[in-house]
Design a protein around this motif. Sequence first.
Motif, PDB file in Angstrom:
ATOM      1  N   CYS A  12       0.919  -1.241   0.065  1.00 40.81           N
ATOM      2  CA  CYS A  12       0.010   0.012  -0.148  1.00 40.81           C
ATOM      3  C   CYS A  12       0.818   1.314   0.066  1.00 40.81           C
ATOM      4  O   CYS A  12       0.590   2.131  -0.719  1.00 40.81           O
ATOM      5  N   VAL A  16       0.472   3.659  -2.975  1.00 40.15           N
ATOM      6  CA  VAL A  16       0.157   5.194  -2.711  1.00 40.15           C
ATOM      7  C   VAL A  16       1.080   6.431  -3.019  1.00 40.15           C
ATOM      8  O   VAL A  16       0.802   7.268  -3.833  1.00 40.15           O
ATOM      9  N   LEU A  37      -8.417  10.709  -1.834  1.00 32.84           N
ATOM     10  CA  LEU A  37      -8.109   9.080  -1.808  1.00 32.84           C
ATOM     11  C   LEU A  37      -8.677   8.522  -0.490  1.00 32.84           C
ATOM     12  O   LEU A  37      -8.470   9.257   0.532  1.00 32.84           O
ATOM     13  N   GLN A  38      -9.417   7.435  -0.672  1.00 29.32           N
ATOM     14  CA  GLN A  38      -9.786   6.434   0.537  1.00 29.32           C
ATOM     15  C   GLN A  38      -9.421   5.102   0.205  1.00 29.32           C
ATOM     16  O   GLN A  38      -9.190   4.890  -0.815  1.00 29.32           O
ATOM     17  N   THR A  39      -9.476   4.309   1.352  1.00 28.95           N
ATOM     18  CA  THR A  39      -9.510   2.918   0.774  1.00 28.95           C
ATOM     19  C   THR A  39     -10.330   2.072   1.758  1.00 28.95           C
ATOM     20  O   THR A  39     -10.866   2.497   2.534  1.00 28.95           O
ATOM     21  N   GLU A  41     -13.322  -1.367   0.632  1.00 33.73           N
ATOM     22  CA  GLU A  41     -13.802  -2.573  -0.300  1.00 33.73           C
ATOM     23  C   GLU A  41     -14.768  -1.870  -1.452  1.00 33.73           C
ATOM     24  O   GLU A  41     -15.317  -0.799  -0.864  1.00 33.73           O
ATOM     25  N   CYS A  42     -14.723  -2.057  -2.448  1.00 33.20           N
ATOM     26  CA  CYS A  42     -15.583  -1.555  -3.683  1.00 33.20           C
ATOM     27  C   CYS A  42     -16.375  -2.678  -4.162  1.00 33.20           C
ATOM     28  O   CYS A  42     -16.053  -3.695  -4.142  1.00 33.20           O
ATOM     29  N   ALA A  53     -16.711   3.259   0.073  1.00 31.47           N
ATOM     30  CA  ALA A  53     -14.875   3.435  -0.036  1.00 31.47           C
ATOM     31  C   ALA A  53     -15.159   4.618  -1.186  1.00 31.47           C
ATOM     32  O   ALA A  53     -14.485   5.627  -1.035  1.00 31.47           O
ATOM     33  N   THR A  74      -8.348   7.278   7.140  1.00 32.94           N
ATOM     34  CA  THR A  74      -7.972   5.885   7.008  1.00 32.94           C
ATOM     35  C   THR A  74      -6.776   5.678   6.335  1.00 32.94           C
ATOM     36  O   THR A  74      -6.047   5.065   6.556  1.00 32.94           O
ATOM     37  N   LEU A  75      -6.782   6.262   5.373  1.00 29.99           N
ATOM     38  CA  LEU A  75      -5.674   5.863   4.472  1.00 29.99           C
ATOM     39  C   LEU A  75      -4.191   6.507   4.816  1.00 29.99           C
ATOM     40  O   LEU A  75      -3.280   5.874   4.784  1.00 29.99           O
ATOM     41  N   LEU A  78      -2.854   3.941   6.910  1.00 25.01           N
ATOM     42  CA  LEU A  78      -2.253   2.565   6.448  1.00 25.01           C
ATOM     43  C   LEU A  78      -0.719   3.034   5.879  1.00 25.01           C
ATOM     44  O   LEU A  78      -0.068   2.265   5.656  1.00 25.01           O
TER      45      LEU A  78
END
Length: 109
Positions: A12, A16, A37-39, A41-42, A53, A74-75, A78
């Motif tokens: 990640c 990123v 940007l966000q992380t 599930e899609c 997301a 959130t991102l 990470l």
Amino acid sequence: MPARACVLPTSCDIAVTKFVDTIRMRIYTWGMCRPGLQTGECEVRGDDIGGIAVHIGARVSALAGSNDVLVSNTLRYLVIGSGLEFEERGSYELKGVPGEWRVFAVASV
């Protein structure tokens, strides 16, 4: 699961960092780009994607200025240790998303 948890943040971080470099080059070249940007599930919906997301990423993007690359908290969590630096841009209520969300600008890559 533990092995996956160790490998994912490194992948990640790299992804990123490369993405932010690419976006900054496009901002410099074209002058019109407001990434958020966000992380998460899609949901794949034919040729499109959706889900919470994607919705959060769109809301964060709407807060960005012409030279900003904004990310959700959130991102940011990470990619701790990746070398990316962030400036806090405040907390926001994002339409259609519960709670308050902290938003950060990528300060340096």
